[in-house]
Each structure stands twice: as structure tokens, then as C-alpha cells.
Design an enzyme around this catalytic site. Structure first.
Site, mmCIF file in Angstrom:
data_model
loop_
_atom_site.group_PDB
_atom_site.id
_atom_site.type_symbol
_atom_site.label_atom_id
_atom_site.label_comp_id
_atom_site.label_asym_id
_atom_site.label_seq_id
_atom_site.Cartn_x
_atom_site.Cartn_y
_atom_site.Cartn_z
ATOM 1 N N GLU A 1 18.774 -13.752 44.693
ATOM 2 C CA GLU A 1 19.942 -13.091 43.793
ATOM 3 C C GLU A 1 21.149 -13.758 44.136
ATOM 4 O O GLU A 1 21.531 -13.884 45.386
ATOM 5 C CB GLU A 1 20.157 -11.527 44.367
ATOM 6 N N GLU B 1 16.550 -5.781 49.557
ATOM 7 C CA GLU B 1 17.606 -5.631 50.824
ATOM 8 C C GLU B 1 17.628 -4.748 51.823
ATOM 9 O O GLU B 1 17.998 -3.730 51.886
ATOM 10 C CB GLU B 1 18.968 -5.407 49.875
HETATM 11 C C1 BGP Z 1 22.109 -6.124 45.125
HETATM 12 C C2 BGP Z 1 20.974 -5.452 44.302
HETATM 13 C C3 BGP Z 1 20.790 -5.552 43.050
HETATM 14 C C4 BGP Z 1 22.141 -6.070 42.203
HETATM 15 C C5 BGP Z 1 23.049 -6.639 42.758
HETATM 16 C C6 BGP Z 1 24.444 -6.666 42.228
HETATM 17 O O1 BGP Z 1 22.736 -5.605 46.155
HETATM 18 O O2 BGP Z 1 20.037 -5.884 45.145
HETATM 19 O O3 BGP Z 1 20.050 -4.617 42.646
HETATM 20 O O4 BGP Z 1 22.389 -4.715 41.483
HETATM 21 O O5 BGP Z 1 23.320 -6.267 44.291
HETATM 22 O O6 BGP Z 1 25.382 -5.429 42.467
HETATM 23 P P1 BGP Z 1 25.907 -4.581 41.125
HETATM 24 O O7 BGP Z 1 24.938 -4.495 40.411
HETATM 25 O O8 BGP Z 1 26.349 -3.531 42.214
HETATM 26 O O9 BGP Z 1 27.031 -5.577 40.968
#
Ligand code: BGP
Length: 487
Positions: free
Chosen positions: A385, A179
Site C-alpha cells: 500500500e 496492518e
Molecule cells: C491503510 C488501510 C487501508 C486504507 C489505507 C488508506 O491503513 O490498510 O485499508 O484505507 O490505510 O487509509 P484511508 O482509507 O483512511 O485514507
């Protein structure tokens, strides 16, 4: 879905990140990493950073996380049982170079990842490795600041060279920075490895650090672009089979209304948040509007950009990967309000439902994003993701019936199928948090994403045992039928 086909060899799988699931934070010579000094929080209570080091009695979720470090064989067997074709994980720089600038790498760290990749191969799983996922060696941070220091580029390239050389033949799919475009958000500095505030006792992560200084933040981002471009070239030189992708936080952003001011403002958000980084990494140059953006935010990058133009041109990525959770809207009407618990803010969309953490659920936005990005770049795409963070409760029969997660995933996969049918070259899909892990934004365990339940709570209680949820069996069938049966 009737009539729609996923391509042969589609990379179905799951995704994780080291600091959120690995644990073993000081095992076998590993150095501290910035996430190791970020405490747990909740949606209402920010995570605190203690830049000098971990404090006695405080709880840091990354230290043990879900202890993949000691459970990886069994976990990867479970992924194999689901039929994963691909498993996304990240490496920790400080596991291989404990201080970031050590003369020699830490052999025990190298051996750990080798055993992990071998376990993947035994299960017929292609590893997809994010080289840096929201982490940076703490010692390096103390000594060099962060990515705005150009010395960091060569140190990171040495880390990459170690990975590409050691894992040649075991790993061929790589992502450089997770990201990377979150560096466009003021205050994401510590998470992005842009630096911490060493002279503070503590401060709030995700928002309060002095990376709000745009000159430092965008210089840091520029140095990451240069590092990424060099890594692409190096990866190809060491093994021509290597494929290297960028990783963008994909945000579909709509105008809140058809007021042309809203339309233009939404377009500006899309450009600045998604395309600024994507254009550099895919097209090899800053977009034509970059100088006007720099002027708007009071940044001088023209000389650096001109100096490094050739490196950026020569190091374009092989594929474009992105995360997708939600969409946002932009309004120019000051009366509208901001969403809560949402990394990216924006105005709530009245046509969409939201998760318990306030993230909108918008499967059609995924299709729109896929088609928009493919039109723009015309290179293979991969969704690395996507998933639903939810509170999972054990039912009376002792099991986890997470039908809401299945619905979320099904709706998104259906839209992927339509995009593919419309000609988008989509290589694969790795669902986020395939095994429950620590939330990045809040540091909680309660925000669960997994097909696999892990016995661990927000305060570090639990014995780490794993259980299959309903979604485990559902996803197995999806993979078995290559997406034909989503019921
Ligand atoms: C993205 C990141 C991840 C992951 C995901 C979900 O932005 O790359 O590392 O964590 O978000 O977010 P969260 O864990 O805050 O629910």
C-alpha cells in the site's frame, strides 16, 4: 531513473480491501461483517458503529462501496490494460462463513472469489490475497467477542483451510492480517476484529471502544500471531508453492530534535509500533524488550507467550509486506502539538508537506523504512500500500488530470529504486486504491486514491461508472518499462 533497475518479474500492481470496494454486503448468502455496521464520516466527523446491526435510514459505505461485486470482470480488464502483474484484494470471512462458525461454507461466496481469481489469471495478473483486512463476522462478534477469545483461532484457521484448498493453483501469495500492528493502537478494536461493544446503541469507531484495555488488546494480538503462524504452516502443507507474508502498517518515525530524549522516545515508538509485531512474525519470537513493554503497559502475557513459543517459531512468514503513506515525529517537549486527520498522530514535521487529510508526504522516509527493515529481517519485502488520497475534480475538458498523484507516486518509486540499488530485496509494489474506493479512516468516497475514477459520492449517489485518470496512462508506461520511464 537513470542507472537504476527494477528486478525482472517485479510485481507492479494495485491494492484494495473487500469492505472498502466489494459491496454486495448481503448478496448470495453473505453474512454481516463488522464494517457493515460502521457508518460514513469525514475527517472532522467520526464514523459511528451500530453494533446491533444496520439502522434504517443510516448510510453504511461498505454495503455497496464501489460495487466491485458486480463490476469485477470489467475492473480486472482495466487492471490488465494497465499491465498489472499483481492485484491485491481481500476476502471476507462472512462471505464464505456467514456467521464465522457455520458447519459448511457458503458455496456462492467461494464461487465469487474463484471467478475473481480466474479473471486475474486471464489478464496475466497474480492475485495477492489478504485473508483478513479490517473485518470480522458480526455474528461471531456477538457470540464470541473478538480475537481475545482463543476459540476464534480455530474458526479462522478453518476459513484459511477453505481458502488454501479451494484456490490451490489459483492463488499463491497470501497475507494473513492487514496492518496487524494497528492492534498496538488503543481504540482500533472494532476495525481490527478485536470486538465491538454490543451493549451500546452506537459509539465512535477509531477511538472510543473499550479495547483501550491493554490486557484484552494485546491478548487479542497474541492470538492473531498464533493464528497467523498456524496459517503459514497450513498454507505450506496444502501447497508448497504458497508464499505467506505479514502485513505491517509501516511508519517511519523520526526524533523531532537531536535531544537524546527525543531520539530515545522516537526509537521506542519505532520498536513498539513497527517491530513488536514484525519481530514475532518474521523472527518467530517476541523481542527481548517485550517483557519490559508489557510491564510498562500493565499487561501479563508471559505465560501465553511461553505456551505458544513453539507455534510462533514454526510459523514465520516468507516475506514482509507493509503499507507506507507517511512518516511521523516524536517529541518529548509538551509544547508540541499533534497532527490532524492522521491515523498515527505524531508531531507535524516542518520539513514536509501534507495531504488534504493532514498525512505528511515523505518519499525519503519510504527509503529509510525499506533499508531499516531489510537490515533487520533480511527477507524479501513488498510494499502493498502506498498512494495519495486527494479530492479529484473533473477539468473543463471532462477529464481527471491528477498530476499531483503522479508526482507523489513518482517520488516514492524513485526512492524504492534507490533502496533496491542499495541491496534491498523488494518483490513488488501495489499502489493503494488503484480504483477509487471508500476511505477506511473516514468512510468517505471524496478521499480518492485511484488510477480509475468511480462515479460515487460520500452519500451514496452516482451510477458507479468508471473513467481513466491521467495517472492510469502514466502507470501503464511505468509498468511497460519496468520502472525505467517515470516521466
Ligand atoms: C491503510 C488501510 C487501508 C486504507 C489505507 C488508506 O491503513 O490498510 O485499508 O484505507 O490505510 O487509509 P484511508 O482509507 O483512511 O485514507
Amino acid at each position: 531513473m537513470a542507472g537504476y533497475r527494477f528486478p525482472e518479474g517485479f510485481l507492479w500492481g494495485g491494492a484494495t480491501a473487500a469492505n472498502q470496494f466489494e459491496g454486495g454486503y448481503d448478496a448470495d448468502g453473505k453474512g454481516l461483517s463488522v464494517p457493515d455496521v460502521i457508518m460514513g464520516g469525514t475527517v472532522d466527523r467520526p464514523r459511528l458503529v451500530t453494533p446491533a446491526g444496520p439502522r434504517e435510514g443510516a448510510y453504511y459505505p461498505s454495503h455497496e462501496a464501489i460495487d466491485f461485486y458486480h463490476h469485477f470482470e470489467d475492473d480486472i480488464d482495466l487492471f490488465g490494460e494497465m499491465g498489472f502483474k499483481c492485484f491485491r484484494l481481500s476476502t471476507q470471512w462472512s462471505r464464505i462463513f456467514p456467521n464465522g462458525d457455520d458447519a459448511e461454507p457458503n458455496q456462492a461466496g467461494i464461487d465469487f472469489y474463484r471467478r475473481v481469481f480466474e479473471a486475474c489469471r486471464r489478464n496475466g495478473i497474480e492475485p495477492l490475497v489478504t485473508i483478513s483486512h479490517y473485518e470480522f463476522p458480526l455474528a461471531l462478534s456477538h457470540r464470541y467477542g473478538g480475537w481475545d477469545n482463543p476459540k476464534v483461532i480455530d474458526l479462522w484457521i478453518r476459513f484459511c483451510e477453505t481458502l488454501f484448498t479451494e484456490y490451490k493453483g489459483l492463488v499463491t501469495y497470501w497475507l494473513t492480517f492487514n496492518e496487524i500492528n494497528c492492534g498496538m493502537i488503543p481504540g482500533m478494536g472494532d476495525v481490527m476484529g478485536m470486538g465491538i461493544l454490543p451493549d451500546h446503541d452506537w459509539y465512535s469507531s477509531f477511538g472510543a471502544c473499550d479495547w483501550d484495555v491493554p490486557q484484552r488488546r494485546l491478548t487479542g494480538l497474541h492470538n492473531q500471531f498464533v493464528a497467523s503462524a498456524k496459517a503459514v504452516q497450513l498454507a505450506h502443507r496444502i501447497d508448497p508453492a504458497n508464499k505467506v507474508g505479514c502485513m505491517i502498517a509501516g511508519m517511519a518515525n523520526y526524533p523531532y530534535s537531536c535531544n537524546p530524549d527525543d531520539v530515545l522516545a522516537a526509537e521506542e515508538t519505532m520498536r513498539e509500533f513497527n517491530f513488536y509485531c514484525g519481530d514475532v512474525q518474521v523472527r518467530g519470537a517476541y523481542p527481548a524488550w517485550a517483557p519490559s513493554y508489557w510491564e510498562k503497559v500493565g499487561v501479563d502475557l508471559a505465560d501465553l507467550a511461553a505456551r505458544d513459543a513453539e507455534v510462533l517459531r514454526a510459523g514465520t512468514v516468507d516475506f514482509y509486506s507493509f503499507s507506507y503513506y507517511q512518516s511521523s515525529t516524536t517529541s518529548t517537549d509538551p509544547e508540541t502539538t499533534s497532527g490532524k486527520g492522521n491515523l498515527f498522530g505524531g508531531v507535524p514535521n516542518p520539513y514536509l508537506r501534507a495531504s488534504d487529510w493532514g498525512w505528511t508526504v515523505d518519499p525519503k522516509g519510504l527509503r529509510w523504512y525499506l533499508e531499516t527493515v531489510y537490515d533487520r529481517y533480511q527477507i524479501p519485502l513488498m510494499i502493498v500500500e502506498n498512494g495519495l488520497g486527494a479530492v479529484d475534480e473533473r477539468a473543463e475538458d471532462g477529464k481527471f488530470h491528477d498530476g499531483y498523484r503522479i508526482d507523489y507516486l513518482r517520488e516514492h518509486i524513485e526512492e524504492m529504486a534507490i533502496a533496491i540499488n542499495h541491496g534491498v530485496d523488494l518483490m513488488g509494489y501495489t499502489m493503494w486504491g488503484c480504483i477509487d474506493l471508500v476511505s477506511a479512516s473516514t468512510g468517505e468516497m471524496k478521499k480518492r486514491y485511484g488510477f480509475i475514477y468511480v462515479d460515487r459520492d460520500n452519500d451514496g449517489n452516482g451510477d458507479f461508472h468508471r473513467e481513466r485518470k491521467d495517472s492510469f496512462h502514466w502507470y501503464k508506461k511505468v509498468i511497460e518499462t519496468n520502472g525505467a520511464d517515470l516521466s
